[in-house]
Design a protein around this motif. Sequence first.
Motif, PDB file in Angstrom:
ATOM      1  N   ALA A 138       1.741   4.365 -15.423  1.00 41.06           N
ATOM      2  CA  ALA A 138       0.950   2.825 -15.382  1.00 41.06           C
ATOM      3  C   ALA A 138       0.952   1.404 -15.190  1.00 41.06           C
ATOM      4  CB  ALA A 138      -0.618   3.309 -16.020  1.00 41.06           C
ATOM      5  N   ASN A 139       2.293   1.264 -16.360  1.00 42.81           N
ATOM      6  CA  ASN A 139       2.180  -0.085 -16.790  1.00 42.81           C
ATOM      7  C   ASN A 139       3.195  -0.406 -15.305  1.00 42.81           C
ATOM      8  OD1 ASN A 139      -0.044  -0.495 -18.526  1.00 42.81           O
ATOM      9  ND2 ASN A 139       1.717   0.859 -19.798  1.00 42.81           N
ATOM     10  N   ARG A 140       3.037  -0.557 -13.657  1.00 39.89           N
ATOM     11  CA  ARG A 140       3.792  -0.532 -13.066  1.00 39.89           C
ATOM     12  C   ARG A 140       3.968  -1.862 -13.206  1.00 39.89           C
ATOM     13  NH1 ARG A 140       3.716   3.262  -8.515  1.00 39.89           N
ATOM     14  NH2 ARG A 140       5.475   2.821  -7.572  1.00 39.89           N
ATOM     15  N   ALA A 158      -3.175  -4.453  -6.641  1.00 41.39           N
ATOM     16  CA  ALA A 158      -4.574  -4.760  -7.425  1.00 41.39           C
ATOM     17  C   ALA A 158      -4.369  -3.599  -8.975  1.00 41.39           C
ATOM     18  CB  ALA A 158      -5.987  -4.346  -7.470  1.00 41.39           C
ATOM     19  N   GLY A 159      -3.494  -2.748  -8.789  1.00 43.76           N
ATOM     20  CA  GLY A 159      -3.216  -1.642  -9.787  1.00 43.76           C
ATOM     21  C   GLY A 159      -1.820  -1.615 -10.418  1.00 43.76           C
ATOM     22  N   ALA A 160      -1.989  -3.049 -10.237  1.00 45.56           N
ATOM     23  CA  ALA A 160      -0.249  -3.148 -10.665  1.00 45.56           C
ATOM     24  C   ALA A 160      -0.493  -4.817 -11.761  1.00 45.56           C
ATOM     25  CB  ALA A 160       0.771  -3.487  -9.575  1.00 45.56           C
ATOM     26  N   ASN A 161       0.640  -4.910 -11.802  1.00 45.41           N
ATOM     27  CA  ASN A 161       0.681  -6.239 -13.127  1.00 45.41           C
ATOM     28  C   ASN A 161       1.932  -6.889 -12.153  1.00 45.41           C
ATOM     29  OD1 ASN A 161       1.047  -8.555 -14.884  1.00 45.41           O
ATOM     30  ND2 ASN A 161       1.931  -6.957 -16.020  1.00 45.41           N
ATOM     31  N   GLU A 220       0.932  -1.323   0.222  1.00 47.90           N
ATOM     32  CA  GLU A 220      -0.020  -0.275  -0.478  1.00 47.90           C
ATOM     33  C   GLU A 220       1.442   1.500  -0.544  1.00 47.90           C
ATOM     34  OE1 GLU A 220      -2.118   2.097   3.331  1.00 47.90           O
ATOM     35  OE2 GLU A 220      -2.900   0.074   3.328  1.00 47.90           O
ATOM     36  N   GLN A 238      -3.536  -4.779  -2.271  1.00 52.70           N
ATOM     37  CA  GLN A 238      -3.018  -3.549  -2.292  1.00 52.70           C
ATOM     38  C   GLN A 238      -2.067  -3.641  -3.737  1.00 52.70           C
ATOM     39  OE1 GLN A 238      -0.435  -3.750   0.496  1.00 52.70           O
ATOM     40  NE2 GLN A 238      -1.472  -3.952   2.409  1.00 52.70           N
ATOM     41  N   ALA A 293      -1.700   4.926  -5.247  1.00 54.11           N
ATOM     42  CA  ALA A 293      -2.693   4.594  -7.327  1.00 54.11           C
ATOM     43  C   ALA A 293      -2.458   6.235  -7.945  1.00 54.11           C
ATOM     44  CB  ALA A 293      -4.299   4.657  -6.516  1.00 54.11           C
ATOM     45  N   THR A 294      -1.805   6.852  -7.264  1.00 51.44           N
ATOM     46  CA  THR A 294      -1.361   7.937  -7.908  1.00 51.44           C
ATOM     47  C   THR A 294       0.060   8.171  -7.719  1.00 51.44           C
ATOM     48  OG1 THR A 294      -2.482   9.872  -6.612  1.00 51.44           O
ATOM     49  CG2 THR A 294      -3.165   9.279  -8.437  1.00 51.44           C
TER      50      THR A 294
END
Length: 411
Positions: free
Chosen positions: A170-172, A190-193, A158, A188, A163-164
């Motif tokens: 964006a493609n972390r 969820a927004g990453a690959n 986290e 935590q 998130a920002t």
Amino acid sequence: MAEVQTIHDVACGFCGLGCDDLTVEVEGRQVRATAPVCPEAARLLRRLDTADPMARVAGEVNSQADAAKAAHHILAAARAPLIGGLGVDMAGAGAAVDLAIRFGGVLDHYASEGLFRNYAAAQRTGWLSTTLAEVRNRCDVLLVVGDDPSATWGRLFERLFPATPLFAGANRRVIFLGGAPGEKASAQLAGANVVHHATTDAVAALEALGSLTAGRRPPGGSFGGIDADTLAGLAEELRNAHYAVVTWNAADLGDGDLVAERATALVDTLNVTTRAGVFPLGGRDNIIGVNQLLLWRLGYPLRTAVRGQTSSHDGTLFATEAALADADVLVWISAFRPEPPPDFGGKIIALAHPETVFDKEPDVFIPVGTPGVDHAGTVFRMDSIVSLPLGALRVATLPSVAEAVRRIAEG
């Protein structure tokens, strides 16, 4: 009934992440963290409105003053004290060093094993380390070696992958080389690959990965149970990253010094053409701050002996387990959590969390307050960059470690 007071932006000094956004409710002497909070912080911050234990000498209840005098007499007669545990804030760490200067003794933190595994690698090769803020805002490829670290640092991902981020795209990507990410880490991130590569030998996998990143293909079809072609693809990802970071927890890796060394070599190779850094995990109970203070005061890190007007350092001989074999008195200090002292046949002076359960009754037990709960204090974050002020959440009825040590020194 006491009024409930809600305190925002509370700093937490337990695991070394330095989270400073907690919300805590205080009702009289009761303390409870609400959100955002990890299970460890929730457990260690929680207090009930119950009476604190009294000081004890040889198992009998005594005043703080009499307990301090008893501790003074034990130390005055000691031949080889060990001042261990050292789960303290900066003021308490300074007092512990003063105690060693006054009575002599070895100084070591109970969680120093991982620190010295990392030191072993840094001493051999040096390293390019990064900070939490750099990982958070710039890292686009994070290589996690070993088991999922969020089991120990509940809010790690986290904190590392907001998130920002300020600069990362964006493609972390997060690559787990070892244990699979658990539910907490997956949520935590969820927004990453997220990718997972299981390995039977992290050192072998990292060594092969370093060679492949440098353009050399080592002989063999797999390394640490990972196919060579898979590692070659991973090497290409790291070379193409804008800011790659390798992280690990040496304390949980039996060959943590070798993992640190291979990770450092990999980062050195990457820095020829791009930007990369290592981010070793640690920092439990202000070990980084205590270590910093010893460097400032004595010129040596933890695992240092003070005798007379001289001090000497030995990372093996003065480790707690080894030093106990020669010690006749153990001064055990643990203010952040109820961490019991190790098994020891000599005299024990415990300046400890009031909820500590002892296997063997100390010769002197002085319950102490917790920094960030009972009194204000300062700790260092795990990356050694930020010192974090902790505030008092309730009226203290127990002394701080610094106060307790001062009473012992005065006798």
